[in-house]
Design a protein around this motif. Structure first.
Motif, PDB file in Angstrom:
ATOM      1  N   SER A 108      11.674  93.668 -53.693  1.00 42.11           N
ATOM      2  CA  SER A 108      10.667  92.986 -53.269  1.00 42.11           C
ATOM      3  C   SER A 108       9.870  92.714 -54.287  1.00 42.11           C
ATOM      4  N   PRO A 109      10.240  91.567 -54.950  1.00 41.68           N
ATOM      5  CA  PRO A 109       9.608  91.199 -56.202  1.00 41.68           C
ATOM      6  C   PRO A 109       7.919  90.969 -56.471  1.00 41.68           C
ATOM      7  N   ILE A 110       7.462  91.354 -57.403  1.00 38.21           N
ATOM      8  CA  ILE A 110       6.012  90.868 -57.499  1.00 38.21           C
ATOM      9  C   ILE A 110       5.676  89.391 -57.386  1.00 38.21           C
ATOM     10  N   GLN A 111       4.774  88.892 -56.362  1.00 43.25           N
ATOM     11  CA  GLN A 111       4.778  87.604 -56.416  1.00 43.25           C
ATOM     12  C   GLN A 111       3.602  87.232 -57.225  1.00 43.25           C
ATOM     13  N   GLU A 112       2.409  88.083 -57.048  1.00 34.51           N
ATOM     14  CA  GLU A 112       1.306  87.701 -58.077  1.00 34.51           C
ATOM     15  C   GLU A 112       0.416  88.679 -58.385  1.00 34.51           C
ATOM     16  N   ILE A 113      -0.620  88.704 -59.002  1.00 33.42           N
ATOM     17  CA  ILE A 113      -1.621  89.679 -59.260  1.00 33.42           C
ATOM     18  C   ILE A 113      -2.922  88.920 -58.764  1.00 33.42           C
ATOM     19  N   THR A 114      -3.483  89.509 -57.778  1.00 34.06           N
ATOM     20  CA  THR A 114      -4.659  89.264 -57.158  1.00 34.06           C
ATOM     21  C   THR A 114      -6.026  89.881 -57.579  1.00 34.06           C
ATOM     22  N   PRO A 115      -6.895  89.353 -57.213  1.00 32.13           N
ATOM     23  CA  PRO A 115      -8.324  89.942 -57.742  1.00 32.13           C
ATOM     24  C   PRO A 115      -8.291  91.628 -57.294  1.00 32.13           C
ATOM     25  N   LYS A 116      -7.733  92.012 -56.149  1.00 32.85           N
ATOM     26  CA  LYS A 116      -7.592  93.288 -55.789  1.00 32.85           C
ATOM     27  C   LYS A 116      -6.779  94.179 -56.199  1.00 32.85           C
ATOM     28  N   GLY A 117      -5.316  93.386 -56.626  1.00 35.09           N
ATOM     29  CA  GLY A 117      -4.211  94.474 -57.036  1.00 35.09           C
ATOM     30  C   GLY A 117      -3.073  93.455 -57.327  1.00 35.09           C
ATOM     31  N   ILE A 118      -1.871  94.018 -56.909  1.00 37.84           N
ATOM     32  CA  ILE A 118      -0.396  93.245 -56.869  1.00 37.84           C
ATOM     33  C   ILE A 118       0.183  93.035 -55.605  1.00 37.84           C
ATOM     34  N   ARG A 119       0.624  91.934 -55.448  1.00 40.42           N
ATOM     35  CA  ARG A 119       1.185  91.469 -54.077  1.00 40.42           C
ATOM     36  C   ARG A 119       2.653  91.247 -54.515  1.00 40.42           C
ATOM     37  N   THR A 120       3.264  92.021 -53.735  1.00 40.13           N
ATOM     38  CA  THR A 120       4.862  91.757 -53.522  1.00 40.13           C
ATOM     39  C   THR A 120       5.265  91.119 -52.330  1.00 40.13           C
ATOM     40  N   GLU A 121       6.540  90.939 -52.318  1.00 38.39           N
ATOM     41  CA  GLU A 121       7.182  90.344 -51.081  1.00 38.39           C
ATOM     42  C   GLU A 121       6.608  91.192 -49.697  1.00 38.39           C
ATOM     43  N   ASP A 122       6.426  92.548 -50.024  1.00 39.47           N
ATOM     44  CA  ASP A 122       6.413  93.289 -49.038  1.00 39.47           C
ATOM     45  C   ASP A 122       4.777  93.555 -48.606  1.00 39.47           C
ATOM     46  N   GLY A 123       3.771  92.903 -49.540  1.00 41.92           N
ATOM     47  CA  GLY A 123       2.510  93.303 -49.078  1.00 41.92           C
ATOM     48  C   GLY A 123       1.737  93.451 -50.325  1.00 41.92           C
ATOM     49  N   GLU A 124       0.187  93.655 -50.241  1.00 41.53           N
ATOM     50  CA  GLU A 124      -0.558  93.735 -51.249  1.00 41.53           C
ATOM     51  C   GLU A 124      -0.763  95.455 -51.588  1.00 41.53           C
ATOM     52  N   TYR A 125      -0.920  95.585 -52.790  1.00 44.58           N
ATOM     53  CA  TYR A 125      -1.302  97.061 -53.356  1.00 44.58           C
ATOM     54  C   TYR A 125      -2.506  96.927 -54.093  1.00 44.58           C
ATOM     55  N   GLU A 126      -3.441  97.655 -53.440  1.00 41.73           N
ATOM     56  CA  GLU A 126      -4.791  97.444 -54.085  1.00 41.73           C
ATOM     57  C   GLU A 126      -4.923  98.707 -55.196  1.00 41.73           C
TER      58      GLU A 126
ATOM     59  N   VAL B 150       3.595  91.605 -72.454  1.00 45.76           N
ATOM     60  CA  VAL B 150       2.902  91.544 -71.298  1.00 45.76           C
ATOM     61  C   VAL B 150       3.635  90.350 -70.222  1.00 45.76           C
ATOM     62  N   PRO B 151       4.280  90.748 -69.211  1.00 48.77           N
ATOM     63  CA  PRO B 151       4.862  89.613 -68.589  1.00 48.77           C
ATOM     64  C   PRO B 151       3.963  88.707 -67.975  1.00 48.77           C
ATOM     65  N   ASP B 152       4.465  87.133 -67.854  1.00 45.40           N
ATOM     66  CA  ASP B 152       3.969  86.267 -67.463  1.00 45.40           C
ATOM     67  C   ASP B 152       3.553  86.364 -65.962  1.00 45.40           C
TER      68      ASP B 152
END
Ligand code: NA7
Length: 556
Positions: A356-374, A152-154
């Motif tokens: 558009s790399p993944i920047q972080e996982i948020t409480p609601k989903g995944i945020r990439t450089e392009d925006g957040e995916y819920e 599981v990637p860090d």
């Protein structure tokens, strides 16, 4: 209860109750008559097929050859339901094998081996488990699989995610209810390519986070009927014989044609026929030089690219799905059912995380450089610390208390993928340096189990208590594996074959790419020459050094 279930001093300890461990136990206990115990982390047999229960999990080897050949009655009595076996069917098969040969009584389930140390005074392994077992054994045999340490990637923020997340290789046994859920899948290797079409059918919405686009060939899965099975069963001897002598462990006739020596029309027709038939025959059966000649490979790669553009309706999505950074089959070759078609569904979205790399996982989903995916669920189809990761989860120490992890710090070093110098009386079933993951696994597993049990029998007959790979023979073998790998296109991709999927892992080609037929010949030759390349000794101070010239075999 068999005695070995209680004993603390055993002839052999086997780690893992998948294909490897089951057959190893059968040979040791029932043919050699030695005391053996298998330690298995899971609560049932199955190995990789016990853990990988993700939607769509299926084997890429055709079912009729994804089984044991060692018992003719077993071969005749089992009926596969389709061209490719699904995970639950393989698990049923392995459970049947365990029952049929009464193997469970010598398997200790729910037990993980944590440490194994070679005691030079006694020439025995001292083995510890997470259940508090302390046993000793003359031989330590690993049947731990090549793809068992899930990765599981860090990614920053995973612990803040409010939904659920799963790794494909540790899927909940009760399944996951995806109905009405917004699901994100990270990864498009075998597990991603198999699960994405099935998840898309179940979930409300699926977002695929793709780092590397893949070449994949349609599997053309179908059910099989009684006539097909009868035909296979009537021809099993010849089929297995062919598979054992082949490159990949399948009974296929390799093509003799070069992709560069036929007309454009002929080449196209051959690729079309392979695409229509489906499966690995597209690769093995089309042209002889796809894996080794870049120009030949380009023709196959281009054919698949054109198919992707034909299947995927939205040109922008097709653009993202077309692989351009590696040749076809330089990463693990894939086969699929409706993979590219899935991207034509309204509820499926493809996110290109290379650009558009993944920047972080948020409480609601995944945020990439392009925006957040819920998302409600994240599926990590992100693969494994292949071939060495599972060894390193255990504290294995050889002579001079040397940890295996240290010995292999710059890449795995083995003789024939079976044994590592400094680790006497330890054998690896499908270890790094053997064909393993580049082959139909049961063919390679049976060959290794038979080599190891024949070797143990040879040692016992001669009252030899300790055996070890010779350092020079090992070095020559590692060089040989690398030489062959460098003759192929494998080094051109960032694949788990090279450890490239794990940050910081040394870039070393791990499996033996010379084919199971050539490899078997080499092993047979080693055995026929009194286990050439191994050092055999009655005690650690009394070694008989055997010649190892044949370790430096010619590259085929
Ligand atoms: P694979 O084949 O290793 O595939 C893993 C996938 O996950 C692959 O697409 C990777 O992209 C992707 N990945 C891995 N790490 C990351 C991170 N950190 N971020 C984004 N994407 C990532 O594993 P599978 O489980 O599919 O298959 C393993 C084997 O099991 C298979 O080959 C068969 O032998 C059976 P990448 O390609 O590395 O860019």
């Amino acid at each position: 209860m068999a005695d070995s279930a209680k004993a603390t001093e055993l002839d052999a300890v086997v780690i893992g109750a998948g294909f490897s461990g089951l057959y190893m136990l059968r040979r040791l206990r029932d043919e050699l008559g030695v005391s053996a115990r298998v330690f298995e982390t899971g609560d049932e047999v199955g190995g990789t097929w016990y853990w990988n229960r993700y939607p769509g999990a299926r084997c890429d080897s055709e079912a009729y050859m994804y089984c044991f050949s060692f018992d003719k009655e077993l071969l005749q009595e089992w009926n596969w339901s389709g061209k490719y076996p699904e995970q639950p069917e393989i698990l049923r098969y392995l459970s049947h094998v365990a029952d049929r040969f009464d193997l469970r009584r010598d398997i200790q389930f729910n037990t993980r081996v944590t440490a194994a140390r070679f005691n030079e005074a006694t020439n025995r392994w001292e083995i510890e488990t997470d259940q508090g077992d302390h046993v000793t054994a003359q031989f330590l045999i690993t049947g731990i699989g090549c793809l068992s340490a899930g990765q599981v990637p860090d990614i920053k923020g995973l612990d803040t995610f409010e939904g659920d997340w799963y790794h494909t290789g540790a899927w909940p046994h009760d399944g996951v209810d995806l109905k009405g859920k917004r699901v994100g899948v990270i990864g498009t290797g075998s597990s991603g390519v198999q699960s994405i079409p099935v998840i898309a059918e179940q979930a409300a919405h699926l977002t695929v986070f793709q780092r590397t686009p893949q070449f994949t060939i349609p599997a053309r899965h179908h059910t099989v009927d009684r006539d097909y099975l009868n035909d296979v069963k009537a021809n099993y001897d010849a089929l297995w014989d062919k598979a054992r002598k082949s490159a990949g462990g399948f009974p296929v006739d390799p093509s003799e044609l070069s992709a560069l020596e036929v007309s454009d029309e002929q080449r196209q027709a051959i690729y079309e026929a392979g695409w229509a038939e489906g499966g690995f025959k597209f690769f093995f059966g089309s042209f002889k030089d796809i894996a080794v000649d870049r120009r030949a490979n380009d023709t196959a790669s281009e054919f698949i690219r054109s198919k992707i553009r034909e299947i995927v309706k939205d040109p922008a999505t097709a653009d993202k799905l077309v692989p351009t950074d590696h040749p076809f089959s330089s990463k693990r070759a894939l086969i699929d059912t409706n993979y590219f078609e899935t991207y034509n569904r309204d509820n499926v979205e493809l996110v290109d995380i290379r650009h558009s790399p993944i920047q972080e996982i948020t409480p609601k989903g995944i945020r990439t450089e392009d925006g957040e995916y819920e998302l409600d669920i994240i599926v990590f189809a992100t693969g494994f610390d292949a071939m060495t990761g599972t060894f390193f989860k255990m504290d294995i120490r050889g002579r001079n208390d040397l940890p295996l992890k240290e010995k292999w710090a710059t890449g795995p070093k083995t003789y024939l993928g079976l044994s590592s110098h400094g680790f006497p009386n330890m054998f690896m079933i499908t270890g790094p340096g053997s064909p393993s993951v580049l082959s139909n696994m049961p063919v390679s597993i049976e060959q290794h189990v038979e080599f190891i049990s024949d070797f143990i029998e040879y040692l016992r007959e001669r009252d030899i208590s300790v055996v070890e790979a010779d350092a020079d023979a090992e070095e020559a073998w590692v060089a040989h594996v690398n030489e062959i790998a460098n003759m192929t296109l494998y080094p051109l991709a960032n694949s788990w074959y090279l450890g490239a999927n794990i940050p910081g892992k040394p870039r070393v080609f791990m499996p033996y790419p010379g084919g199971v037929g050539a490899y078997r010949e080499k092993c047979d030759e080693v055995a026929a020459n009194d286990y050439d390349g191994f050092v055999l000794g009655n005690a650690s101070e009394h070694f008989a050094r055997v010649p190892h010239e044949s370790a430096r075999i010619q590259i085929p």
